[in-house]
Design an enzyme around this catalytic site. Structure first.
Site, PDB file in Angstrom:
ATOM      1  N   CYS A 164       0.895  -1.192   0.021  1.00  0.00           N
ATOM      2  CA  CYS A 164       0.224  -0.003  -0.077  1.00  0.00           C
ATOM      3  C   CYS A 164       0.842   1.153  -0.100  1.00  0.00           C
ATOM      4  O   CYS A 164       0.350   2.263  -0.062  1.00  0.00           O
ATOM      5  CB  CYS A 164      -1.019   0.093   1.129  1.00  0.00           C
ATOM      6  SG  CYS A 164      -2.149  -1.335   1.141  1.00  0.00           S
ATOM      7  N   HIS A 304      -2.618   8.453   5.901  1.00  0.00           N
ATOM      8  CA  HIS A 304      -2.912   7.068   5.447  1.00  0.00           C
ATOM      9  C   HIS A 304      -4.344   6.609   5.933  1.00  0.00           C
ATOM     10  O   HIS A 304      -5.090   5.855   5.048  1.00  0.00           O
ATOM     11  CB  HIS A 304      -1.896   5.737   6.280  1.00  0.00           C
ATOM     12  CG  HIS A 304      -1.827   4.684   5.502  1.00  0.00           C
ATOM     13  ND1 HIS A 304      -1.773   4.414   4.230  1.00  0.00           N
ATOM     14  CD2 HIS A 304      -2.191   3.230   6.087  1.00  0.00           C
ATOM     15  CE1 HIS A 304      -1.985   2.911   3.816  1.00  0.00           C
ATOM     16  NE2 HIS A 304      -1.960   2.332   5.140  1.00  0.00           N
ATOM     17  N   GLU A 315      -1.142   5.621  13.591  1.00  0.00           N
ATOM     18  CA  GLU A 315      -0.865   6.922  13.149  1.00  0.00           C
ATOM     19  C   GLU A 315      -0.949   7.933  13.615  1.00  0.00           C
ATOM     20  O   GLU A 315      -0.130   8.922  13.631  1.00  0.00           O
ATOM     21  CB  GLU A 315      -1.506   6.966  11.680  1.00  0.00           C
ATOM     22  CG  GLU A 315      -1.202   7.923  10.645  1.00  0.00           C
ATOM     23  CD  GLU A 315      -1.727   7.918   9.326  1.00  0.00           C
ATOM     24  OE1 GLU A 315      -1.277   8.856   8.363  1.00  0.00           O
ATOM     25  OE2 GLU A 315      -2.714   7.434   9.133  1.00  0.00           O
ATOM     26  N   LYS A 335      -9.447   8.544   1.987  1.00  0.00           N
ATOM     27  CA  LYS A 335      -9.887   7.060   2.004  1.00  0.00           C
ATOM     28  C   LYS A 335     -11.405   6.948   2.581  1.00  0.00           C
ATOM     29  O   LYS A 335     -12.093   5.736   2.254  1.00  0.00           O
ATOM     30  CB  LYS A 335      -9.003   6.235   2.725  1.00  0.00           C
ATOM     31  CG  LYS A 335      -7.810   5.836   2.291  1.00  0.00           C
ATOM     32  CD  LYS A 335      -6.916   5.071   2.949  1.00  0.00           C
ATOM     33  CE  LYS A 335      -5.644   4.357   2.413  1.00  0.00           C
ATOM     34  NZ  LYS A 335      -4.626   5.611   2.511  1.00  0.00           N
ATOM     35  N   HIS A 340      -9.697   2.151   0.124  1.00  0.00           N
ATOM     36  CA  HIS A 340      -8.223   1.978   0.266  1.00  0.00           C
ATOM     37  C   HIS A 340      -7.914   1.474  -0.876  1.00  0.00           C
ATOM     38  O   HIS A 340      -8.022   0.314  -1.341  1.00  0.00           O
ATOM     39  CB  HIS A 340      -7.948   1.145   1.364  1.00  0.00           C
ATOM     40  CG  HIS A 340      -6.313   0.990   1.665  1.00  0.00           C
ATOM     41  ND1 HIS A 340      -5.567   1.529   0.740  1.00  0.00           N
ATOM     42  CD2 HIS A 340      -5.669   0.471   2.494  1.00  0.00           C
ATOM     43  CE1 HIS A 340      -4.240   1.199   1.246  1.00  0.00           C
ATOM     44  NE2 HIS A 340      -4.219   0.631   2.280  1.00  0.00           N
ATOM     45  N   PHE A 399       1.837  -3.351   4.065  1.00  0.00           N
ATOM     46  CA  PHE A 399       2.032  -4.400   4.708  1.00  0.00           C
ATOM     47  C   PHE A 399       3.624  -4.711   4.429  1.00  0.00           C
ATOM     48  O   PHE A 399       4.476  -4.496   3.447  1.00  0.00           O
ATOM     49  CB  PHE A 399       1.442  -5.652   3.839  1.00  0.00           C
ATOM     50  CG  PHE A 399       0.087  -5.764   4.397  1.00  0.00           C
ATOM     51  CD1 PHE A 399      -0.558  -4.988   5.238  1.00  0.00           C
ATOM     52  CD2 PHE A 399      -0.884  -6.783   3.748  1.00  0.00           C
ATOM     53  CE1 PHE A 399      -2.070  -5.044   5.690  1.00  0.00           C
ATOM     54  CE2 PHE A 399      -2.159  -7.048   4.109  1.00  0.00           C
ATOM     55  CZ  PHE A 399      -2.826  -6.261   4.888  1.00  0.00           C
TER      56      PHE A 399
END
Length: 411
Positions: A164, A304, A315, A335, A340, A399
């Protein structure tokens, strides 16, 4: 010796709320959600029935029907967004120095839908029925390859793949190509079209996705106490980066300067963030150092902000480490409106960040009705906001614990 300065001169986007940059931007300011029931396949036996899916996209505007049939949708989206960006930059008629122009457009997952379909053909009809275009129609670097062939760009050609963080890393490494003298212009970004059965099933088995099927538009809700996972989305975002003097000489429109790029690793878990947020904090600190800016010079952060229980808290903690627990930094997650987009998320969100900087308006975080008590910053809830600022940041975390932050500054 001062490094070369890198500016953004073109942008293209296909998203769940619009099929170009301006349509998507306008929709984001109105708080429009592009999350809906998944129409890509029959979801009857699936716990997750929603996604951020593009609508009314016509690939024939950008390529022949024959070409479109041979390539996975993620490549279609990436080529289309790239062509928008190249046209926006005024480079669609070609360049005098194609060897100085490169392409770096990646994807987090690639042609997973076509892989699924082709495996079915193999099992049911045998190997002779597998298309000779299968391999070049699914591999991740084929967006970059197709664009270089279309326009004759013979500079650096690659595709960074970092889950991502893919879109952000392609932008950052593209900028470094220019700063280091390997190219004078780069077409950079990410694309994804992974709203397929196996992807949905896989993410759902990890308990990563929202199951708010009865309320698709309200499913992605970063920092809200009732969030229950992220919403899988699809789309593409591509930018044209150029060396500043080159852009000035040809009279190009300059949206912003890319002043900072930072990376880090959590070194913690294959899918989950370190609870302290230290990995994301390190990327933000590195980007600030690269930009030679202080934290108080950043006026906006496109976070994010995935809408996952652990990720949003991590975050927030990371932001506080960098900007202070009492920071008045404005933060939002687009998002919340588009879901996402995995490998396309970083580049789409970079464009949203640049548009916010260019227009001096912050897109909202929608569905933020009851903030989590551990998420107590200014997330621009539900309504867009005018704001005067000169530098903005965009975060992406992937990830494997890979992190990236970009910083853009007005000229």
């Amino acid at each position: 010796m001062d490094r070369k300065r890198v500016v953004v001169t073109g942008m293209g986007m296909i998203s769940p709320i619009g099929n170009d940059v301006h349509e998507s931007w306008k929709a984001s300011l109105s708080g429009k959600s592009g999350v809906k029931l998944n129409e890509a396949f029959d979801t009857e036996n699936f716990a997750v029935k929603i996604c951020g899916q593009i609508s009314n996209f016509d690939a024939s505007k950008y390529m022949s029907a024959k070409e479109a049939r041979r390539i996975d949708p993620f490549i279609q989206l990436g080529i289309s967004a790239a062509k928008q960006a190249i046209e926006d930059a005024g480079l669609s008629e070609g360049v005098k120095d194609p060897e100085r122009v490169g392409v770096a457009v990646g994807s987090g997952i690639g042609g997973i839908g076509t892989i699924e379909e082709t495996h079915s053909v193999l099992v049911n009809s045998g190997p002779r029925r597998v298309s000779p275009f299968f391999i070049p129609g699914v591999v991740i670097n084929m967006i970059s390859g197709a664009i270089s062939i279309e326009y004759g760009f013979t500079g650096p050609n690659f595709a960074v793949v970092t889950a991502c963080t893919t879109g952000t890393h392609n932008i950052g490494f593209g900028a470094r190509m220019i700063q280091n003298g390997d190219a004078d212009a780069m077409v950079v970004g990410g694309a994804e079209a992974a709203t397929s059965p196996i992807t949905v099933a896989g993410f759902n088995s990890m308990k990563a996705l929202s199951t708010r099927n009865e309320d698709p538009a309200g499913a992605s809700r970063p920092w809200d106490r009732n969030r229950d996972g992220f919403v899988l989305g699809e789309g593409a975002g591509v930018l044209v980066l150029e060396e500043l003097d080159r852009a000035k000489k040809r009279g190009a429109k300059v949206y912003a300067e890319l002043t900072g790029f930072g990376m880090s690793a959590d070194a913690f878990h294959i899918t989950g963030p370190a609870e302290s947020g230290e990995g994301g904090a390190a990327a933000m600190k590195n980007a600030l150092s690269d930009a030679r800016l202080n934290p108080d010079q950043i006026g906006y952060l496109n976070a994010h902000g995935t809408s996952t229980p652990l990720g949003d808290i991590a975050e927030t903690k990371g932001v506080k480490q960098v900007f202070g627990a009492d920071t008045n930094l404005r933060i939002s997650s687009t998002k919340s409106m588009i879901g996402h987009l995995l490998g396309a998320a970083g580049s789409v969100e970079a464009i949203m960040t640049i548009m916010a900087l260019d227009q001096q308006v912050l897109p909202p975080t929608i569905n933020l009705d009851e903030p989590d008590e551990e998420c107590d910053l200014d997330y621009v809830p539900n309504v867009a906001r005018d704001h005067v600022f000169t530098s903005a940041a965009s975060n992406s975390f992937g990830f494997g614990g890979t992190n990236g932050t970009l910083i853009f500054t007005s000229l």
